[in-house]
Scaffold this active site. Structure first.
Site, PDB file in Angstrom:
ATOM      1  N   ASP A 122     -28.399  16.628  18.829  1.00 19.58           N
ATOM      2  CA  ASP A 122     -27.897  17.475  17.751  1.00 19.58           C
ATOM      3  C   ASP A 122     -28.938  18.547  17.454  1.00 19.58           C
ATOM      4  O   ASP A 122     -30.140  18.328  17.630  1.00 19.58           O
ATOM      5  CB  ASP A 122     -27.625  16.642  16.500  1.00 19.58           C
ATOM      6  CG  ASP A 122     -26.435  15.711  16.668  1.00 19.58           C
ATOM      7  OD1 ASP A 122     -25.483  16.088  17.365  1.00 19.58           O
ATOM      8  OD2 ASP A 122     -26.454  14.615  16.091  1.00 19.58           O
ATOM      9  N   ASP A 136     -19.482  18.918  18.361  1.00 21.93           N
ATOM     10  CA  ASP A 136     -18.914  18.374  17.123  1.00 21.93           C
ATOM     11  C   ASP A 136     -18.050  19.414  16.414  1.00 21.93           C
ATOM     12  O   ASP A 136     -16.982  19.097  15.897  1.00 21.93           O
ATOM     13  CB  ASP A 136     -20.027  17.903  16.176  1.00 21.93           C
ATOM     14  CG  ASP A 136     -20.870  16.782  16.751  1.00 21.93           C
ATOM     15  OD1 ASP A 136     -20.376  16.037  17.631  1.00 21.93           O
ATOM     16  OD2 ASP A 136     -22.036  16.646  16.321  1.00 21.93           O
TER      17      ASP A 136
END
Length: 174
Positions: A122, A136
């Site tokens: 991330d 995402d």
């Protein structure tokens, strides 16, 4: 199925696959960049670039679950999304196909990333929301577009019995 319909379906399926591959490639490239060059957070305003790793799934749920289980479940979900998208490509519903392309590309990218080392990379951080990545955002955007597509193209209510035909109870003037 007519030859023209078959050709259109093939074109939509190619577009679906190409779009999903492009989404996955862009996300995996951004993850590689983040892992190689994002040594310190970079403030960009409402979203900062900050490297993080998620061993769980959405919002780090399932962090303690075995990696093989998370990979198996996410792979199964990704295959189901791919099958649904493949079938949906037979119909000329662009919004739904775009939505499924985004969900499939994001799911595939996160699956590929997790399969490498057991975690998802991330790099987008807001400070008030868990750190996330481009895959995402494509999954969430695609899900939102699916809801919009379903709302725009609702099937007629088939539970209601049809009423009498117009004029069925009208009488002739006497």
């Amino acid at each position: 199925m007519t030859p023209a319909t078959r050709t259109s379906t093939i074109r939509r399926r190619i577009a679906l696959a190409a779009g999903a591959v492009a989404v996955a490639a862009i996300d995996l490239s951004a993850k590689a960049w983040a892992e190689n060059y994002l040594d310190a957070p970079i403030p960009l305003g409402p979203i900062d670039l900050r490297l993080a790793y998620n061993p769980g799934v959405a919002f780090s749920m399932g962090t303690g679950a075995p990696t093989w289980l998370i990979i198996a479940v996410t792979a199964t979900i990704t295959v189901v999304v791919a099958a649904v998208a493949w079938r949906a490509a037979a119909a000329p519903a662009r919004l739904r196909l775009t939505a499924l392309t985004l969900v499939l590309g994001g799911a595939a990218a996160n699956l590929i990333d997790r399969a490498r080392d057991g975690v998802v990379t991330d790099y987008l951080h807001s400070g008030w929301f868990p750190t996330f990545n481009l895959a995402d955002t494509t999954i969430v955007t695609g899900a939102g577009l699916l809801v919009l597509a379903a709302a725009r193209h609702r099937a007629p209510d088939t539970d209601v019995a049809p009423g009498p035909a117009p004029g069925a109870f009208e009488t002739e003037p006497t």
